[in-house]
Design a protein around this motif. Structure first.
Motif, PDB file in Angstrom:
ATOM      1  N   ALA A  47      -3.477  -3.489   4.226  1.00  0.00           N
ATOM      2  CA  ALA A  47      -4.752  -2.802   4.418  1.00  0.00           C
ATOM      3  C   ALA A  47      -5.682  -3.655   5.282  1.00  0.00           C
ATOM      4  O   ALA A  47      -5.467  -4.857   5.466  1.00  0.00           O
ATOM      5  CB  ALA A  47      -5.394  -2.525   3.068  1.00  0.00           C
ATOM      6  N   ALA A  48      -6.710  -3.019   5.798  1.00  0.00           N
ATOM      7  CA  ALA A  48      -7.673  -3.708   6.662  1.00  0.00           C
ATOM      8  C   ALA A  48      -8.369  -4.855   5.924  1.00  0.00           C
ATOM      9  O   ALA A  48      -8.784  -5.832   6.547  1.00  0.00           O
ATOM     10  CB  ALA A  48      -8.700  -2.718   7.184  1.00  0.00           C
ATOM     11  N   ASP A  49      -8.494  -4.744   4.610  1.00  0.00           N
ATOM     12  CA  ASP A  49      -9.155  -5.804   3.842  1.00  0.00           C
ATOM     13  C   ASP A  49      -8.239  -6.987   3.538  1.00  0.00           C
ATOM     14  O   ASP A  49      -8.620  -7.910   2.834  1.00  0.00           O
ATOM     15  CB  ASP A  49      -9.729  -5.252   2.543  1.00  0.00           C
ATOM     16  N   GLY A  50      -7.001  -6.936   4.050  1.00  0.00           N
ATOM     17  CA  GLY A  50      -6.058  -8.032   3.853  1.00  0.00           C
ATOM     18  C   GLY A  50      -5.124  -7.852   2.675  1.00  0.00           C
ATOM     19  O   GLY A  50      -4.195  -8.627   2.499  1.00  0.00           O
ATOM     20  N   GLY A  51      -5.366  -6.834   1.863  1.00  0.00           N
ATOM     21  CA  GLY A  51      -4.500  -6.579   0.715  1.00  0.00           C
ATOM     22  C   GLY A  51      -3.162  -5.980   1.142  1.00  0.00           C
ATOM     23  O   GLY A  51      -3.000  -5.529   2.269  1.00  0.00           O
ATOM     24  N   GLU A  52      -2.206  -6.011   0.237  1.00  0.00           N
ATOM     25  CA  GLU A  52      -0.876  -5.467   0.528  1.00  0.00           C
ATOM     26  C   GLU A  52      -0.390  -4.643  -0.657  1.00  0.00           C
ATOM     27  O   GLU A  52      -0.566  -5.038  -1.807  1.00  0.00           O
ATOM     28  CB  GLU A  52       0.106  -6.601   0.805  1.00  0.00           C
ATOM     29  N   ARG A  53       0.204  -3.497  -0.343  1.00  0.00           N
ATOM     30  CA  ARG A  53       0.812  -2.647  -1.373  1.00  0.00           C
ATOM     31  C   ARG A  53       2.261  -2.422  -0.986  1.00  0.00           C
ATOM     32  O   ARG A  53       2.566  -2.192   0.187  1.00  0.00           O
ATOM     33  CB  ARG A  53       0.099  -1.310  -1.461  1.00  0.00           C
ATOM     34  N   SER A  54       3.145  -2.438  -1.963  1.00  0.00           N
ATOM     35  CA  SER A  54       4.568  -2.200  -1.725  1.00  0.00           C
ATOM     36  C   SER A  54       4.977  -0.872  -2.335  1.00  0.00           C
ATOM     37  O   SER A  54       4.571  -0.541  -3.457  1.00  0.00           O
ATOM     38  CB  SER A  54       5.407  -3.318  -2.338  1.00  0.00           C
ATOM     39  N   TYR A  55       5.784  -0.141  -1.590  1.00  0.00           N
ATOM     40  CA  TYR A  55       6.349   1.124  -2.049  1.00  0.00           C
ATOM     41  C   TYR A  55       7.859   1.017  -1.940  1.00  0.00           C
ATOM     42  O   TYR A  55       8.385   0.518  -0.941  1.00  0.00           O
ATOM     43  CB  TYR A  55       5.847   2.292  -1.202  1.00  0.00           C
ATOM     44  N   LYS A  56       8.563   1.491  -2.953  1.00  0.00           N
ATOM     45  CA  LYS A  56      10.027   1.453  -2.976  1.00  0.00           C
ATOM     46  C   LYS A  56      10.538   2.847  -3.280  1.00  0.00           C
ATOM     47  O   LYS A  56       9.897   3.612  -4.005  1.00  0.00           O
ATOM     48  CB  LYS A  56      10.521   0.491  -4.056  1.00  0.00           C
ATOM     49  N   GLY A  57      11.698   3.157  -2.739  1.00  0.00           N
ATOM     50  CA  GLY A  57      12.290   4.451  -3.010  1.00  0.00           C
ATOM     51  C   GLY A  57      13.609   4.599  -2.283  1.00  0.00           C
ATOM     52  O   GLY A  57      14.187   3.621  -1.814  1.00  0.00           O
ATOM     53  N   TRP A  58      14.072   5.821  -2.207  1.00  0.00           N
ATOM     54  CA  TRP A  58      15.346   6.092  -1.552  1.00  0.00           C
ATOM     55  C   TRP A  58      15.189   7.294  -0.633  1.00  0.00           C
ATOM     56  O   TRP A  58      14.268   8.095  -0.784  1.00  0.00           O
ATOM     57  CB  TRP A  58      16.452   6.332  -2.556  1.00  0.00           C
ATOM     58  N   ILE A  59      16.100   7.383   0.329  1.00  0.00           N
ATOM     59  CA  ILE A  59      16.158   8.538   1.219  1.00  0.00           C
ATOM     60  C   ILE A  59      17.622   8.970   1.345  1.00  0.00           C
ATOM     61  O   ILE A  59      18.529   8.145   1.208  1.00  0.00           O
ATOM     62  CB  ILE A  59      15.587   8.246   2.623  1.00  0.00           C
ATOM     63  N   GLU A  60      17.828  10.226   1.587  1.00  0.00           N
ATOM     64  CA  GLU A  60      19.164  10.771   1.836  1.00  0.00           C
ATOM     65  C   GLU A  60      19.242  11.072   3.329  1.00  0.00           C
ATOM     66  O   GLU A  60      18.514  11.910   3.840  1.00  0.00           O
ATOM     67  CB  GLU A  60      19.375  12.064   1.035  1.00  0.00           C
ATOM     68  N   LEU A  61      20.109  10.337   4.043  1.00  0.00           N
ATOM     69  CA  LEU A  61      20.282  10.530   5.479  1.00  0.00           C
ATOM     70  C   LEU A  61      21.358  11.580   5.699  1.00  0.00           C
ATOM     71  O   LEU A  61      22.496  11.394   5.259  1.00  0.00           O
ATOM     72  CB  LEU A  61      20.658   9.209   6.133  1.00  0.00           C
ATOM     73  N   MET A  62      20.979  12.676   6.343  1.00  0.00           N
ATOM     74  CA  MET A  62      21.917  13.772   6.623  1.00  0.00           C
ATOM     75  C   MET A  62      21.861  14.096   8.108  1.00  0.00           C
ATOM     76  O   MET A  62      20.780  14.095   8.703  1.00  0.00           O
ATOM     77  CB  MET A  62      21.561  15.003   5.794  1.00  0.00           C
ATOM     78  N   ARG A  63      22.976  14.357   8.691  1.00  0.00           N
ATOM     79  CA  ARG A  63      23.045  14.710  10.132  1.00  0.00           C
ATOM     80  C   ARG A  63      23.243  16.184  10.305  1.00  0.00           C
ATOM     81  O   ARG A  63      23.839  16.871   9.590  1.00  0.00           O
ATOM     82  CB  ARG A  63      24.192  13.963  10.801  1.00  0.00           C
TER      83      ARG A  63
END
Length: 63
Positions: A47-63
């Motif tokens: 963030a602009a204030d110098g803080g950090e947030r982490s997000y975790k998850g998964w994705i399904e890659l399909m063609r």
């Protein structure tokens, strides 16, 4: 992602091997060169204030 400069994205395959990394992610990952399947991500937003947030998850890659 211009609201979150210097944010990082890490993508891992189902065996835990890192298949993509960007230290200044600009929403450009499209899975090019990877097989269909499930991938896991860690997105670290600064963030602009110098803080950090982490997000975790998964994705399904399909063609």
């Amino acid at each position: 992602m211009s609201r979150y400069p210097n944010s990082s994205l890490f993508i891992y395959n189902r065996w835990g091997n890192q298949v993509y990394q960007s230290k200044n992610y600009q929403n450009e990952w499209d899975g090019h060169g990877l097989s269909e399947g499930t991938y896991y991500y860690i997105l670290k937003l600064r963030a602009a204030d110098g803080g950090e947030r982490s997000y975790k998850g998964w994705i399904e890659l399909m063609r």
